[in-house]
Structure formats: C-alpha cells, structure tokens
Design an enzyme around this catalytic site. Structure first.
Site, PDB file in Angstrom:
ATOM      1  N   GLU A  93      28.623  42.694  45.441  1.00  0.00           N
ATOM      2  CA  GLU A  93      28.042  43.620  44.480  1.00  0.00           C
ATOM      3  C   GLU A  93      28.530  43.303  43.069  1.00  0.00           C
ATOM      4  OE1 GLU A  93      27.397  47.443  47.348  1.00  0.00           O
ATOM      5  OE2 GLU A  93      29.360  47.298  46.412  1.00  0.00           O
ATOM      6  N   CYS A 106      30.412  43.883  35.530  1.00  0.00           N
ATOM      7  CA  CYS A 106      31.596  43.813  36.394  1.00  0.00           C
ATOM      8  C   CYS A 106      31.247  42.879  37.551  1.00  0.00           C
ATOM      9  CB  CYS A 106      31.902  45.240  36.883  1.00  0.00           C
ATOM     10  SG  CYS A 106      33.256  45.335  38.041  1.00  0.00           S
ATOM     11  N   CYS A 113      38.469  41.572  50.192  1.00  0.00           N
ATOM     12  CA  CYS A 113      39.727  41.361  49.477  1.00  0.00           C
ATOM     13  C   CYS A 113      40.857  41.376  50.499  1.00  0.00           C
ATOM     14  CB  CYS A 113      39.939  42.471  48.447  1.00  0.00           C
ATOM     15  SG  CYS A 113      41.414  42.201  47.421  1.00  0.00           S
ATOM     16  N   CYS A 117      45.196  47.099  49.136  1.00  0.00           N
ATOM     17  CA  CYS A 117      45.666  48.277  48.385  1.00  0.00           C
ATOM     18  C   CYS A 117      45.145  49.548  49.065  1.00  0.00           C
ATOM     19  CB  CYS A 117      45.186  48.217  46.934  1.00  0.00           C
ATOM     20  SG  CYS A 117      45.783  46.760  46.056  1.00  0.00           S
ATOM     21  N   CYS A 120      41.932  51.551  47.745  1.00  0.00           N
ATOM     22  CA  CYS A 120      40.720  50.801  47.392  1.00  0.00           C
ATOM     23  C   CYS A 120      39.816  50.592  48.595  1.00  0.00           C
ATOM     24  CB  CYS A 120      41.128  49.455  46.782  1.00  0.00           C
ATOM     25  SG  CYS A 120      39.716  48.483  46.242  1.00  0.00           S
ATOM     26  N   GLY A 165      37.373  41.883  45.210  1.00  0.00           N
ATOM     27  CA  GLY A 165      38.268  40.738  45.323  1.00  0.00           C
ATOM     28  C   GLY A 165      39.347  40.673  44.258  1.00  0.00           C
ATOM     29  N   GLU A 166      40.272  39.758  44.481  1.00  0.00           N
ATOM     30  CA  GLU A 166      41.360  39.527  43.517  1.00  0.00           C
ATOM     31  C   GLU A 166      41.064  38.195  42.816  1.00  0.00           C
ATOM     32  OE1 GLU A 166      44.088  40.827  42.028  1.00  0.00           O
ATOM     33  OE2 GLU A 166      44.351  38.839  41.170  1.00  0.00           O
ATOM     34  N   CYS A 338      35.195  52.187  40.100  1.00  0.00           N
ATOM     35  CA  CYS A 338      36.338  51.332  40.421  1.00  0.00           C
ATOM     36  C   CYS A 338      36.771  51.544  41.865  1.00  0.00           C
ATOM     37  CB  CYS A 338      37.525  51.668  39.529  1.00  0.00           C
ATOM     38  SG  CYS A 338      37.171  51.469  37.811  1.00  0.00           S
TER      39      CYS A 338
END
Ligand code: SAH
Length: 367
Positions: A93, A106, A113, A117, A120, A165-166, A338
């Site tokens: 997305e 974004c 990911c 966390c 998230c 993702g990171e 977020c």
C-alpha cells in the site's frame, strides 16, 4: 520464455547502457528516461518523440509494466490509499496525503515488516520480502499518474518512507531508489523532501549518513531503554545511547532538524515522567518532536490518550523550548494512518480492478 528486463528502477546510466547495446544512440536512452520519470509514461507507444519502429523495437526487448492497482480508498479530506498487486501476487500500500500546497506520498519499502513493534499493524502479518527498486519507484509513478488523471494541479513534492516495512532493512534498494528519485535529469525530488523513517537500525543509519543523507525521521516512542524494549524488539539490539550518538553526527538536511516520532500510548509512555525523560534525552539536539496519538485497532492491546494528556505532554516539552507538534493522523478512517498499513493475507483477496471508494465518491477527483 526469458523475461524482458523492466526499465523501471534503473538509473539513467543503466538505461543508456541497455539501449546503446541495441546499437541505438545514447540520446534515445535520455528520451526514454525522461518519459519514464518526468512524464510517468506507461508504455513505449506514448513516447511520441521516438520513431515508431524504435518504439516497437524497444517493446520487443524491454517492458515497462507497473504493479496493478487493486483498490483505491479515499477519505473526505482527500487522503488516498492505493493497494498495489506485485508480480508475485503480494499486495502493498501507498498513501497520498494532500497538504496545503503540495501532495506527500507515503511509500512502502517491504512486503510486511520483520521488526515486530507491538503497536503496529504491519508487524502483525510478519515479513515476506524486500521490495525491489522498481517496486519502490513504481509507487511514485502510479501516484503521479493518479493525480494527473484526476486533474490535480498541486505537485507531488514530498516522499516519506513511512509505509509498510523498515526502509533501512532494505538498504541497497532504498539507496538506489533515493538516487533515482533525486536525479535532476528525471524525477528531481529535492533531498530535503525525501524523508526516511526508521526504527533506529544503527549501522545502517551510519551508512545512510555517509552514502546518501536525506531528511530523517526516527521512531523513538520511549525515552528509556526498558520501556522502548517492551514496545520495540529492535531496541534490545540498539540502545538509545547509540541512537542519540548517530543523530548527533547525522548531516542536517531538512531545516537542520531531525524529526523524532513519538507515538503517545495511553498509560504506557504518555506521563509527564516520560515527557521529562524525553527532554533530558534530546536536549541540545537539532530535533523536532512529532507526537503521534496512537491509532487504535481491535487487534492491538493499546489505546489513545485523552486530548488533555496529549496536550500536557506537548506543553511540557514546549515549556522546555523543544519544538514539538502533534501529528493529526490523516486517513485513519480508511486504515491509511500511521501503523495501519498491513500485508493482506491470502484467502482474503481483493478483486482485481475494483475501485472501492468510501461513501464520499462524489468528492473524488480520481474518476
Ligand atoms: N519502520 C519505519 C517506517 C514505518 S513508519 C519506522 O519505524 O519508522 C510508520 C510510523 O508509524 C512510525 O513512526 C511508526 O512507529 C508509526 N506507527 C506504527 N503504528 C502506529 C499506530 N498504531 N499509531 C500511530 N503510529 C504508529
């Protein structure tokens, strides 16, 4: 059948060497590159300043396919979430966010990911794979096309790597994508308008500072290691002291300030004790603190603090002369806020080509 190389996700120099290998002059490559980047072309047919036989030749050797748009959700403020199906069927997305005089995009950098966390949603479905450079760049091309087709005149000016993702865990592809996006001969994004957001991978942060310093957002979320470790498993590997150390020497790109993202979670990290510790941790650093009220979800064990609590936290930091804003989370109603982007699981497929708008279809400029 051998797959044709896709020209997206390549630098101008790479495209030159591909096209000159077909015994074509290199200025032809420059024309193709201009179409791919500045004019968001979808096919060789559109490249009307190339001779017809060359367009045909190029399409025999190369492809330009983009991920397929499977869903577009738009809320009443114009925040637009785009779901894209990749060649292997995975779905990612991106989110277009309208600002006063421009759009921000974004983008995602991974399918899922791996960081886990606790607050998230992307973490919930785990990690599948890194995105390729062409998959990162394609999100920008698709967003630019949607805006153009919808008749929007404001420019897409900022890109934030804050989707799924990171980014720093997909380091090589991230750097190449950043270089392509910055290239003045093509997309021409200013470096201070490319923001990499990270949970704090210290070695990669050091490399980013050296290889391609961009605007930076650091997902801090707690002012103490023990608290941070209970929210973010990666915090067991990299301590706050190391992160602060990297920030201190990170090149100052955007107004000279690094953004510190701090999700405020009710009764977890939202008391004045944490505000005070945060001040002690960050004082003297060139930072802007962005407080993000937690976006709740039934699958997550946290809630959002009251407005009162959010503003006393902010007030404390302001009283200490720390530049502190509260992020107004956009797109929450369409799960584009977020931490709300998630990898779709198989078994819950989206129908291809359906465009599902919220009830506010009338305000959409994309149709
Ligand atoms: N992995 C990177 C990029 C993801 S950015 C990073 O951690 O920075 C996503 C931003 O949204 C991060 O600041 C993340 O911490 C925040 N976020 C995640 N879940 C959230 C939630 N439920 N509510 C508000 N913000 C959240």
């Amino acid at each position: 059948m051998i797959k044709k190389p896709n020209l997206r996700g390549h630098t101008l120099e790479e495209i030159r060497s591909l096209i000159t290998s077909l015994e074509e002059p290199s200025y032809r490559a420059d024309q193709v590159y201009n179409w791919l980047t500045c004019r968001s072309a979808k096919s060789f047919q559109e490249m009307t300043n190339l001779p017809k036989n060359l367009r045909e030749k190029l399409s025999n050797y190369f492809e330009l396919s983009l991920p397929q748009i499977v869903e577009i959700l738009r809320d009443e403020e114009g925040t637009t979430k785009i779901a894209l199906r990749l060649e292997d069927g995975e779905i990612i997305e991106s989110v277009i966010i309208p600002e006063r005089d421009h759009f921000t995009l974004c983008v995602s950098t991974q399918v899922g990911c791996a960081l886990g966390c606790k607050f998230c949603l992307t973490a919930k479905t785990g990690f599948k794979r890194n995105l390729e450079v062409k998959e990162i760049i394609s999100q920008v091309v698709i967003a630019k096309n949607l805006l153009k087709e919808g008749g929007d005149t404001l420019p897409l000016r900022n890109i934030v790597f804050m989707g799924m993702g990171e980014p720093l865990a997909n380091y090589t592809n991230l750097i190449k994508a950043l270089k392509i996006l910055e290239d003045k001969r093509g997309f021409n994004f200013s470096r201070k308008r490319l923001t990499v957001s990270t949970a704090g991978l210290v070695p990669e942060l050091r490399s980013l500072a050296r290889d391609f310093p961009t605007a930076l957002a650091l997902s801090l979320h707690a002012p103490r290691d023990d608290l941070r470790q209970s929210l973010m498993p990666i915090a067991k590997r990299y301590f706050l002291s190391e992160i602060i150390d990297v920030l201190r020497s990170f090149p100052r790109i955007k107004n000279g300030r690094i953004t510190i993202e701090y999700i405020l979670i009710k009764e977890v990290n939202d008391s004045l004790r944490e505000a005070e510790e945060l001040y002690q941790l960050l004082k003297g650093l060139p930072v802007k603190i962005n407080l993000i009220p937690f976006n709740p979800h039934e699958e997550l064990p946290f809630s959002k603090p009251t407005e009162d609590r959010i503003f006393s936290f902010q007030r404390y930091l302001l009283s200490k002369r720390m530049l502190t804003t509260v992020r107004k989370s956009k797109g929450v109603r369409i799960s584009a806020g977020c931490g709300q982007l998630r990898r779709r699981l198989e078994g819950k497929p989206l129908t291809p080509n359906t465009i599902n708008f919220e009830s506010t279809i009338g305000t959409s400029s994309f149709l």
